[in-house]
Design a protein around this motif. Structure first.
Motif, mmCIF file in Angstrom:
data_model
loop_
_atom_site.group_PDB
_atom_site.id
_atom_site.type_symbol
_atom_site.label_atom_id
_atom_site.label_comp_id
_atom_site.label_asym_id
_atom_site.label_seq_id
_atom_site.Cartn_x
_atom_site.Cartn_y
_atom_site.Cartn_z
ATOM 1 N N THR A 184 1.134 2.018 -2.126
ATOM 2 C CA THR A 184 0.829 0.623 -1.859
ATOM 3 C C THR A 184 -0.002 0.073 -3.015
ATOM 4 O OG1 THR A 184 -1.266 1.129 -0.760
ATOM 5 C CG2 THR A 184 0.722 1.106 0.624
ATOM 6 N N TYR A 185 -0.246 -1.262 -2.995
ATOM 7 C CA TYR A 185 -1.079 -1.861 -4.034
ATOM 8 C C TYR A 185 -2.481 -1.255 -4.011
ATOM 9 C CZ TYR A 185 -3.997 -5.217 -6.500
ATOM 10 O OH TYR A 185 -4.909 -5.788 -7.353
ATOM 11 N N GLN A 186 -3.054 -1.097 -2.830
ATOM 12 C CA GLN A 186 -4.398 -0.534 -2.730
ATOM 13 C C GLN A 186 -4.429 0.902 -3.250
ATOM 14 O OE1 GLN A 186 -6.307 -0.894 1.092
ATOM 15 N NE2 GLN A 186 -8.027 0.378 0.508
ATOM 16 N N GLU A 187 -3.435 1.692 -2.896
ATOM 17 C CA GLU A 187 -3.368 3.072 -3.386
ATOM 18 C C GLU A 187 -3.195 3.102 -4.905
ATOM 19 O OE1 GLU A 187 -1.343 5.161 0.580
ATOM 20 O OE2 GLU A 187 -0.087 4.331 -1.017
ATOM 21 N N THR A 188 -2.409 2.159 -5.424
ATOM 22 C CA THR A 188 -2.172 2.092 -6.866
ATOM 23 C C THR A 188 -3.455 1.771 -7.617
ATOM 24 O OG1 THR A 188 0.114 1.378 -6.515
ATOM 25 C CG2 THR A 188 -0.835 0.956 -8.686
ATOM 26 N N THR A 189 -4.183 0.764 -7.136
ATOM 27 C CA THR A 189 -5.423 0.399 -7.839
ATOM 28 C C THR A 189 -6.488 1.493 -7.683
ATOM 29 O OG1 THR A 189 -6.085 -0.934 -5.910
ATOM 30 C CG2 THR A 189 -5.069 -2.089 -7.753
ATOM 31 N N GLU A 190 -6.512 2.155 -6.546
ATOM 32 C CA GLU A 190 -7.450 3.277 -6.381
ATOM 33 C C GLU A 190 -7.127 4.387 -7.374
ATOM 34 O OE1 GLU A 190 -7.290 4.368 -2.280
ATOM 35 O OE2 GLU A 190 -8.515 2.665 -1.623
#
Length: 405
Positions: A2-8
């Motif tokens: 997900t976007y959140q997982e990607t940025t993390e």
């Protein structure tokens, strides 16, 4: 992912200077060139303006983007760091890059990024260049991250290079003197490409004269020009330096065939926030009491920002302040007013300076107040103690400001 997982993954898996400090700083352009080649050299597919400097480069970059947008151009804007969302770093006409693009970029290139141990900044610059090329921007304003000569952005050949000013910041990487730092930032000066210097400093003028002469780069000293009186929605007396620099840069772009009129400059300067989404520059957060935040965080930046506090009418001044651990407190603390009440705090990043360290150092300069466990608690305490005619200032670090926006 997900976007959140990607940025993390972007933030935590690889070193990032803004979070970790020296461990993330790479003095090499090899990886940037390697990634650019892997992506098909997107940085060669759009025109650009390259903006370096110790202070003012963010405001100047956003002003330039706004002016060019008013002139009808599709304008890419790459800046750092972000305040709330990673996507603030990469925009076109003020709109952040889509979450889908961020996710797809990492997914499609993850094995390459990992195999070559690319840094957070190298990856982000590559992502920005790839995005601007894919969206066919007319021009992109590219803000240097750190220094200039060895910064990941320094693979571009811009229409104009800009160096807003030189101050003693990031000395552990760039040198201990103004002239040494000027040499590093002067690395953005390219063969035959005009360069605009925003502010005069006696120790740096000769450095820029020499570099521009060696590289046959026409040199324009904005401080030698009379600026056309114009206002900006970016408040703060210090913005006058940036307004003058922008006017001189636009004159160079006009010489290169960009159709930008004086009305576009005036309107662009008045609509920077609306056109680009910039936050944190002498930004009003509340009234009764007046609450202002500003991202100025080094000696030069704070020496522009803090004197402005004395131009405002208030009953009592409250200052919410936190800094990062590599900040030279002996340089910045003498700039703060002793008549204010202080609310010391630690920004919520690994590099945040322990609040006890800050309060102890501040007491030596007769800056008195109390410590708080977080930025939000410090601000709540200031609001509770302030009367409607008081003034609350929040600053000391970009990360402190990010937490109150």
């Amino acid at each position: 992912m997900t976007y959140q997982e990607t940025t993390e993954w972007l933030f935590t898996q690889l070193p990032m200077y803004q979070r970790q400090g020296a461990v993330a700083f790479k003095k090499d352009l090899t990886n940037s060139l390697l990634l650019a080649e892997h992506l098909g050299n997107p940085h060669t597919k759009f025109k650009s303006v390259h903006v370096a400097g110790t202070n003012g480069k963010g405001s100047t970059s956003h002003m330039l983007a706004s002016v060019l947008q008013e002139a009808g151009y599709t304008v890419g804007l790459y800046t750092s760091p972000h305040l709330k969302d990673f996507r603030e770093r990469i925009r076109i006409n003020g709109m952040p890059v889509s979450e889908t693009f961020v996710v797809d970029f990492v997914k499609n290139n993850k094995s390459f990024l990992e195999a070559n141990s690319l840094s957070f900044f190298e990856m982000t610059v590559g992502m920005a260049f790839d995005y601007f090329a894919s969206q066919q921007v007319d021009i992109a304003i590219i803000e240097v991250g750190l220094g200039g000569r060895l910064d990941s952005t320094n693979i571009i050949t811009p229409e104009v290079a800009v160096i807003t000013n030189i101050g003693l910041d990031h000395t552990q990487f760039l040198g201990d003197t103004h002239s040494e730092i000027a040499f590093e930032k002067g690395g953005v000066i390219k063969e035959g490409i005009p360069v605009v210097i925003g502010e005069y400093h006696p120790e740096t003028e000769e450095v820029f004269d020499t570099l521009s002469r060696k590289r046959n780069a026409p040199l324009y000293k904005a401080y030698s020009f009379d600026a056309i009186p114009m206002k900006s929605d970016l408040k703060g007396a210090y913005q006058q330096h940036n307004i003058r620099t922008v006017q001189v840069v636009v004159a160079q772009l006009q010489q290169k065939g960009f159709g930008v009129g004086i009305q576009h400059i005036a309107k662009g300067l008045l609509n920077v926030v609306a056109n680009t989404g910039l936050q944190g520059r002498w930004q009003l957060l509340g009234e009764y009491p007046t609450i202002i935040c500003d991202t100025g965080h080094n000696k030069e930046g704070l020496s522009y920002v803090l004197p402005q506090l004395e131009t405002i009418d208030y009953d009592h001044l409250h200052i919410v302040v936190g800094v990062v651990s590599d900040k030279d407190l002996d340089d910045i603390l003498p700039l703060f007013p002793t008549h204010a009440t202080y609310y010391f705090c630690k920004p919520s990043v690994p590099r945040g300076m322990p609040v006890e360290t800050l309060e102890e150092a501040a007491s030596k300069f007769n800056l008195k107040g109390a410590s708080y466990a977080s930025v939000s608690e410090a601000l709540d305490a200031a609001k509770e103690k302030a009367t409607p005619h008081d003034f609350i200032f929040i600053g000391g670090s970009t990360f402190v400001v990010a937490e109150v926006l």
